[in-house]
Scaffold this motif. Structure first.
Motif, PDB file in Angstrom:
ATOM      1  N   ALA A 142       0.827  -1.210   0.000  1.00 14.49           N
ATOM      2  CA  ALA A 142       0.000   0.000   0.000  1.00 14.49           C
ATOM      3  C   ALA A 142       0.859   1.256   0.000  1.00 14.49           C
ATOM      4  O   ALA A 142       0.595   2.212  -0.740  1.00 14.49           O
ATOM      5  N   LEU A 143       1.911   1.268   0.821  1.00 13.02           N
ATOM      6  CA  LEU A 143       2.769   2.456   0.909  1.00 13.02           C
ATOM      7  C   LEU A 143       3.540   2.694  -0.389  1.00 13.02           C
ATOM      8  O   LEU A 143       3.789   3.848  -0.760  1.00 13.02           O
ATOM      9  N   ASN A 144       3.900   1.617  -1.080  1.00 11.19           N
ATOM     10  CA  ASN A 144       4.622   1.778  -2.339  1.00 11.19           C
ATOM     11  C   ASN A 144       3.740   2.428  -3.409  1.00 11.19           C
ATOM     12  O   ASN A 144       4.229   3.154  -4.285  1.00 11.19           O
TER      13      ASN A 144
ATOM     14  N   LEU B  68      -3.439   3.623   9.354  1.00 10.73           N
ATOM     15  CA  LEU B  68      -2.102   4.047   8.952  1.00 10.73           C
ATOM     16  C   LEU B  68      -1.595   3.350   7.698  1.00 10.73           C
ATOM     17  O   LEU B  68      -0.921   3.968   6.874  1.00 10.73           O
ATOM     18  N   ILE B  69      -1.903   2.061   7.548  1.00 12.93           N
ATOM     19  CA  ILE B  69      -1.310   1.298   6.456  1.00 12.93           C
ATOM     20  C   ILE B  69      -2.281   1.001   5.314  1.00 12.93           C
ATOM     21  O   ILE B  69      -1.873   0.447   4.287  1.00 12.93           O
ATOM     22  N   LEU B  70      -3.558   1.365   5.480  1.00 13.30           N
ATOM     23  CA  LEU B  70      -4.529   1.161   4.407  1.00 13.30           C
ATOM     24  C   LEU B  70      -5.245   2.444   4.010  1.00 13.30           C
ATOM     25  O   LEU B  70      -5.131   2.919   2.881  1.00 13.30           O
ATOM     26  N   TRP B  71      -5.990   3.013   4.961  1.00 11.44           N
ATOM     27  CA  TRP B  71      -6.870   4.133   4.617  1.00 11.44           C
ATOM     28  C   TRP B  71      -6.096   5.421   4.381  1.00 11.44           C
ATOM     29  O   TRP B  71      -6.471   6.208   3.507  1.00 11.44           O
ATOM     30  N   LEU B  72      -5.026   5.660   5.119  1.00  9.34           N
ATOM     31  CA  LEU B  72      -4.211   6.859   4.867  1.00  9.34           C
ATOM     32  C   LEU B  72      -3.535   6.788   3.499  1.00  9.34           C
ATOM     33  O   LEU B  72      -3.608   7.764   2.726  1.00  9.34           O
ATOM     34  N   PRO B  73      -2.875   5.683   3.132  1.00  7.44           N
ATOM     35  CA  PRO B  73      -2.329   5.595   1.778  1.00  7.44           C
ATOM     36  C   PRO B  73      -3.385   5.750   0.690  1.00  7.44           C
ATOM     37  O   PRO B  73      -3.151   6.423  -0.319  1.00  7.44           O
TER      38      PRO B  73
ATOM     39  N   THR C 137      -6.197   7.398   0.887  1.00  6.36           N
ATOM     40  CA  THR C 137      -6.600   8.808   0.858  1.00  6.36           C
ATOM     41  C   THR C 137      -5.579   9.657   0.109  1.00  6.36           C
ATOM     42  O   THR C 137      -5.939  10.520  -0.706  1.00  6.36           O
ATOM     43  N   ILE C 138      -4.306   9.408   0.368  1.00  3.67           N
ATOM     44  CA  ILE C 138      -3.245  10.170  -0.313  1.00  3.67           C
ATOM     45  C   ILE C 138      -3.281   9.909  -1.818  1.00  3.67           C
ATOM     46  O   ILE C 138      -3.146  10.840  -2.623  1.00  3.67           O
TER      47      ILE C 138
ATOM     48  N   PHE D 146      -6.838  -2.201  -3.580  1.00  6.38           N
ATOM     49  CA  PHE D 146      -7.779  -1.630  -2.620  1.00  6.38           C
ATOM     50  C   PHE D 146      -9.231  -2.071  -2.811  1.00  6.38           C
ATOM     51  O   PHE D 146      -9.963  -2.190  -1.824  1.00  6.38           O
ATOM     52  N   LEU D 147      -9.682  -2.309  -4.041  1.00  9.86           N
ATOM     53  CA  LEU D 147     -11.093  -2.630  -4.258  1.00  9.86           C
ATOM     54  C   LEU D 147     -11.539  -3.903  -3.528  1.00  9.86           C
ATOM     55  O   LEU D 147     -12.583  -3.901  -2.865  1.00  9.86           O
TER      56      LEU D 147
END
Length: 333
Positions: A129-131, A222-227, A229-230, A269-270
């Motif tokens: 997710a972060l990548n 932190l590791i799903l919804w924030l990425p 959103t960004i 994400f889907l």
């Protein structure tokens, strides 16, 4: 292999952090029961083997192409290389162990191995997710600031961004796993999931698991919804920038450069959004299958999407194949 190499280091860290005078009731093993009782599950095991083989081959090919082709030594492809590495390590941490547990009838997993299994699976899932955030930053800079792209997106910046993501993911998951080591397990040791799931594990504890409950609520943010959103905000900026472009052809050309990344975002994400949105309406066995697919399927599809939709990687792979072919011909002669 990944679990074996990391087990001793991880557990030494937790044991030293907790101190020697603290005693908790730790079971000798846990039992992974997620796939037990699901009809025709043997076909799913065969599918997992297929997914793992394709994932290893495809991600290795993408990494080899980027490493060997000096034209691909750009900040964007540093992020693509890291994504392929994360996908390869993620499926290598998850799939072989799952197959060992369910296919070879080894549902018992030792306490230390279970925590190590959890740590590596969550770190690699987090890094996927972060990548995607790193890749979305590259796309925003390329489209919104095309004239300053070379100055704003440098090798040093991309390396720093990816390194910060690795440190963040490892730190967050170490905290979560460290809190699990402060729990006592004096009743059930059956984990109703396909791996050592954090949520399933802390609910088995017979002492206060409030800290683990709190971190279980914070981690997805932190590791799903924030990425996510960004990434969505970055595409709002991209759409706004493209809306100011004069011609439709130029807009389509600019948006086409984002199709590979958008496909990766959708694939990752889907399924997670669908599974968590439907929640209790999903039958338990179907939920386990869905969640396992969201873990192993994106790492297989990501490199395929980049190969099919990115001209530079396709050309690099063709060059690599020609070199291998020429080498084999010379060897035969």
């Amino acid at each position: 292999m990944i679990l074996f190499l990391g087990r001793n280091l991880t557990m030494d860290f937790f044991n030293s952090a907790l101190g020697k005078n603290i005693t908790f009731l730790r079971p000798a093993f846990f039992i992974i029961s997620g796939f037990i009782g699901i009809p025709n599950i043997k076909y799913y095991y065969a599918f997992l083997v297929f997914v793992y083989i394709i994932s290893v081959l495809a991600n290795t090919a993408v990494m080899a192409a980027i490493y060997l082709d000096h034209n691909l030594r750009t900040p964007k492809y540093i992020a693509v290389f890291n994504l392929a590495l994360v996908d390869l390590l993620g499926n290598s941490a998850m799939v072989p162990k799952v197959l060992d547990i369910v296919l070879f009838n080894h549902p018992h997993i030792s306490y230390n191995d279970c925590l190590t299994f959890l740590f590596f699976c969550y770190v690699f899932l987090s890094m996927q997710a972060l990548n995607l955030v790193a890749l979305s930053y590259d796309r925003v800079m390329a489209i919104v600031y095309p004239l300053h792209y070379q100055l704003k997106v440098t090798h040093k910046l991309m390396f720093s961004l990816i390194a910060s993501f690795w440190v963040s993911a490892i730190t967050f998951i170490l905290i979560a796993v460290g809190l699990l080591t402060r729990l006592s397990f004096c009743e059930s040791v059956v984990i109703k999931s396909y791996f050592c799931d954090h949520g399933q594990m802390y609910r088995l504890a017979c002492n206060d698991y409030t800290p683990s409950y709190v971190i279980a609520k914070i981690l997805p943010a932190l590791i799903l919804w924030l990425p996510l959103t960004i990434v969505l905000l970055s595409y709002l900026c991209i759409c706004y920038a493209l809306a100011k472009v004069a011609t439709v052809r130029e807009r389509m050309k600019g948006f086409k450069t984002c199709t590979a990344h958008l496909s990766l975002v959708a694939i990752y994400f889907l399924p997670i959004l669908i599974t968590f949105t439907l929640g209790a309406n999903i039958e338990p066995n179907a939920r386990i299958i869905n969640l396992s697919l969201t873990s192993v399927f994106p790492p297989m599809l990501n490199p395929i999407i980049y190969v099919l939709q990115t001209r530079e990687i396709k050309e690099s792979l063709r060059k690599l194949l020609r070199i291998i072919k020429r080498y084999k011909i010379r060897k035969v002669k």
